[in-house]
Design a protein around this motif. Structure first.
Motif, PDB file in Angstrom:
ATOM      1  N   ILE A 104       0.836  -1.204   0.000  1.00 15.34           N
ATOM      2  CA  ILE A 104       0.000   0.000   0.000  1.00 15.34           C
ATOM      3  C   ILE A 104       0.867   1.249   0.000  1.00 15.34           C
ATOM      4  N   ALA A 105       1.868   1.280   0.900  1.00 14.98           N
ATOM      5  CA  ALA A 105       2.739   2.453   0.953  1.00 14.98           C
ATOM      6  C   ALA A 105       3.429   2.652  -0.388  1.00 14.98           C
ATOM      7  N   GLY A 106       3.897   1.537  -0.980  1.00 11.41           N
ATOM      8  CA  GLY A 106       4.588   1.627  -2.261  1.00 11.41           C
ATOM      9  C   GLY A 106       3.671   2.106  -3.359  1.00 11.41           C
ATOM     10  N   SER A 107       2.434   1.577  -3.413  1.00 10.44           N
ATOM     11  CA  SER A 107       1.584   1.980  -4.528  1.00 10.44           C
ATOM     12  C   SER A 107       1.124   3.425  -4.366  1.00 10.44           C
ATOM     13  N   VAL A 108       0.967   3.890  -3.119  1.00 11.32           N
ATOM     14  CA  VAL A 108       0.629   5.301  -2.938  1.00 11.32           C
ATOM     15  C   VAL A 108       1.747   6.178  -3.484  1.00 11.32           C
TER      16      VAL A 108
ATOM     17  N   ASN B  64      18.228   7.036  17.714  1.00  7.16           N
ATOM     18  CA  ASN B  64      19.409   7.742  17.214  1.00  7.16           C
ATOM     19  C   ASN B  64      19.881   7.215  15.865  1.00  7.16           C
ATOM     20  N   LEU B  65      19.384   6.022  15.483  1.00  7.00           N
ATOM     21  CA  LEU B  65      19.783   5.466  14.193  1.00  7.00           C
ATOM     22  C   LEU B  65      18.826   5.850  13.073  1.00  7.00           C
ATOM     23  N   LEU B  66      17.660   6.413  13.443  1.00  4.11           N
ATOM     24  CA  LEU B  66      16.629   6.660  12.436  1.00  4.11           C
ATOM     25  C   LEU B  66      17.054   7.741  11.458  1.00  4.11           C
ATOM     26  N   LYS B  67      16.823   7.455  10.169  1.00  4.20           N
ATOM     27  CA  LYS B  67      16.994   8.498   9.161  1.00  4.20           C
ATOM     28  C   LYS B  67      15.647   9.193   8.987  1.00  4.20           C
ATOM     29  N   ILE B  72       8.998   6.814   8.949  1.00  2.00           N
ATOM     30  CA  ILE B  72       7.625   6.291   8.932  1.00  2.00           C
ATOM     31  C   ILE B  72       7.633   4.815   8.516  1.00  2.00           C
ATOM     32  N   VAL B  73       8.493   4.487   7.540  1.00  2.00           N
ATOM     33  CA  VAL B  73       8.575   3.095   7.093  1.00  2.00           C
ATOM     34  C   VAL B  73       9.026   2.201   8.242  1.00  2.00           C
ATOM     35  N   ILE B  79       5.514  -1.805  13.832  1.00  4.56           N
ATOM     36  CA  ILE B  79       4.133  -2.027  14.268  1.00  4.56           C
ATOM     37  C   ILE B  79       3.582  -3.298  13.632  1.00  4.56           C
ATOM     38  N   ALA B  80       3.839  -3.471  12.323  1.00  6.15           N
ATOM     39  CA  ALA B  80       3.295  -4.653  11.627  1.00  6.15           C
ATOM     40  C   ALA B  80       3.824  -5.936  12.244  1.00  6.15           C
ATOM     41  N   THR B  81       5.108  -5.925  12.658  1.00  5.43           N
ATOM     42  CA  THR B  81       5.669  -7.117  13.286  1.00  5.43           C
ATOM     43  C   THR B  81       4.926  -7.448  14.572  1.00  5.43           C
ATOM     44  N   PHE B  82       4.737  -6.439  15.422  1.00  8.96           N
ATOM     45  CA  PHE B  82       4.073  -6.720  16.700  1.00  8.96           C
ATOM     46  C   PHE B  82       2.602  -7.076  16.498  1.00  8.96           C
TER      47      PHE B  82
END
Lengths: 233, 210
Positions: A104-108, B64-67, B72-73, B79-82
């Motif tokens: 979904i994120a990719g297609s958006v 501190n590692l986040l770009k 958001i990704v 979140i999807a993993t949990f």
């Protein structure tokens, strides 16, 4: 004939009977947030339907060819380094949620780039809504519905093909558009009404949505009668 | 002292003053969809609490590692993993409940509360603060769900947690456990809370600064 009837029933039920907003409560956030003016509501509905169709196509293809046990591509890749019987049993369905959210994120992202480059007028009319759609639950919900008709279905003739999946997405998006446009029409009039202060904004919108949901409940049970009338008559 | 609230303040703020459902209007789909009964509502609250707490802790540990352009990704993947863990857990140990909640468990992935808390709090604060914030927001979310579910189950079936509480002459308002009841209850409760907040701040003004 049977197939055409199935398609027709999915379309009617997705758009009216089991309306995404009023029956499943998905896509409520834009329904409350972007339903202030009719033209904006139409733009949002169009964008959602568009992205939903693309995401449904991708979700259907990935689930059928990669994720279900015995999916062709997975089986072929697996058979390169393990016995064929073991490769046929590879089950990647645990990855569905992660894969879908990326699809979904990719297609958006892809739709946004494509529309901006090739159709600037369309981009101006619904470009602002596109980033919002990534977190629109209606899209993920459509993908999950399609998944539930592919994964774990015993009878092979009941597994959804591309046609049924796309029908659900297009007409489900149509149902969302109908709901949000009706709501926007009512809210334009509501601006002129004298509403008690604590109820202004979201609360009155929800109450109006409740009354609309009551109206949409009138469609309940139409599907059985319609199916009988078409196939019997 | 500073304008950053302490962990305890964050915890309390999540419950009522910044309630994610009634005040911030986040995470509305589960609020409406699973509140036909108190039991699914509480299960949903527990599931969201687990995902929110785990995601906040993980995001805070890796902050501190986040770009910036990929954050958001990363949030969504965490979140999807949990959510997958929660979904498998419910399917294994609470099968009927997992059937009742159906697609609304995977829909936690796109629940705006969690992404919002990761973005606003966890990606900037230490682990302890982020955890306190998650607990507060989750408690507020569960409280809101339980409130709506309480009204709907009581009026719709005359039962609370499947025990009969209203006398048998109560004509169960079936519409309350159907979709329209969700919208109506939520709208009326939100209006009531808005009125209450406005009433309190009006009364407070002459009294001073508490």
């Amino acid at each position: 004939m049977d197939y055409a009837l199935d398609i027709f029933m999915i379309a009617v039920s997705g758009m009216l009977i089991n309306n995404f907003v009023f029956y499943y409560f998905v896509g409520i956030c834009p329904f409350i947030g972007v339903s202030r003016r009719v033209d904006m509501a139409l733009g949002m509905g169009g964008a959602v339907t568009f992205v939903m169709s693309i995401a449904a196509f991708m979700a259907w293809a990935i689930t059928t060819f990669l994720l279900v046990p015995g999916a062709p591509i997975t089986r072929w890749v697996g058979s390169l380094f393990m016995p064929a019987a073991a490769a046929a049993r590879i089950d990647l369905t645990i990855l569905t949620y992660i894969v879908y959210i990326f699809v979904i994120a990719g297609s958006v992202q892809f739709v946004e780039m494509y529309v901006r480059k090739f159709n600037p007028r369309l981009y101006r009319s619904f470009g602002v809504f596109l980033p919002l759609i990534t977190t629109n639950c209606a899209i993920l919900f459509a993908c999950l519905t399609i998944m539930s008709h592919i994964v774990g279905v015993e009878n092979p003739s009941e597994i959804w093909g591309l046609g049924k999946s796309l029908t659900l997405a297009v007409f489900g998006g149509g149902g969302f558009t109908i709901a949000i446009v009706i709501m926007a029409g009512i809210r334009e009039e509501l601006d002129l009404c004298d509403i008690p202060v604590p109820f202004r904004g979201a609360p009155i919108t929800l109450i109006v949505a409740g009354i609309l949901a009551l109206a949409f409940m009138g469609f309940a049970g139409v599907d059985a009668g319609l199916r009988q009338a078409i196939s019997g008559g | 002292m500073t304008d950053q609230p302490t962990p305890l303040e964050r915890l309390i703020q999540g419950v009522l003053p910044e309630n994610p459902v009634f005040r911030q209007l986040l995470g509305l789909c589960p609020t409406l969809a699973v509140t036909a009964g108190l039991k699914p509502a509480l299960t949903m609250g527990g599931a969201v609490a687990f995902v929110l707490l785990s995601a906040n802790i993980i995001v805070s540990l890796i902050r501190n590692l986040l770009k910036p352009h990929l954050r958001i990704v990363v949030f969504t993947l965490t979140i999807a993993t949990f959510v997958t863990i929660t979904d498998r857990f419910l399917a294994a140990y609470m099968y009927t409940m997992s059937k009742t909640l159906g697609p609304y468990i995977p829909l936690i992935i796109v629940n705006c509360i969690i992404i919002c808390r990761c973005e606003v709090c966890a990606s900037r604060q230490s682990v302890f603060t982020a955890a306190a914030d998650a607990v507060g927001q989750a408690a507020g979310f569960t409280l809101a769900l339980a409130g709506i579910a309480f009204v709907r189950e009581l009026l719709g079936t005359g039962m609370i947690l499947e025990f009969k509480v209203l006398p048998s002459f109560w004509p169960s308002w079936v519409v309350m456990i159907l979709p329209p009841g969700a919208f109506l209850t939520f709208g009326l409760l939100m209006g009531l809370i808005n009125w209450f907040v406005a009433y309190r701040s009006r009364n407070r003004k002459p009294g001073g600064n508490t």
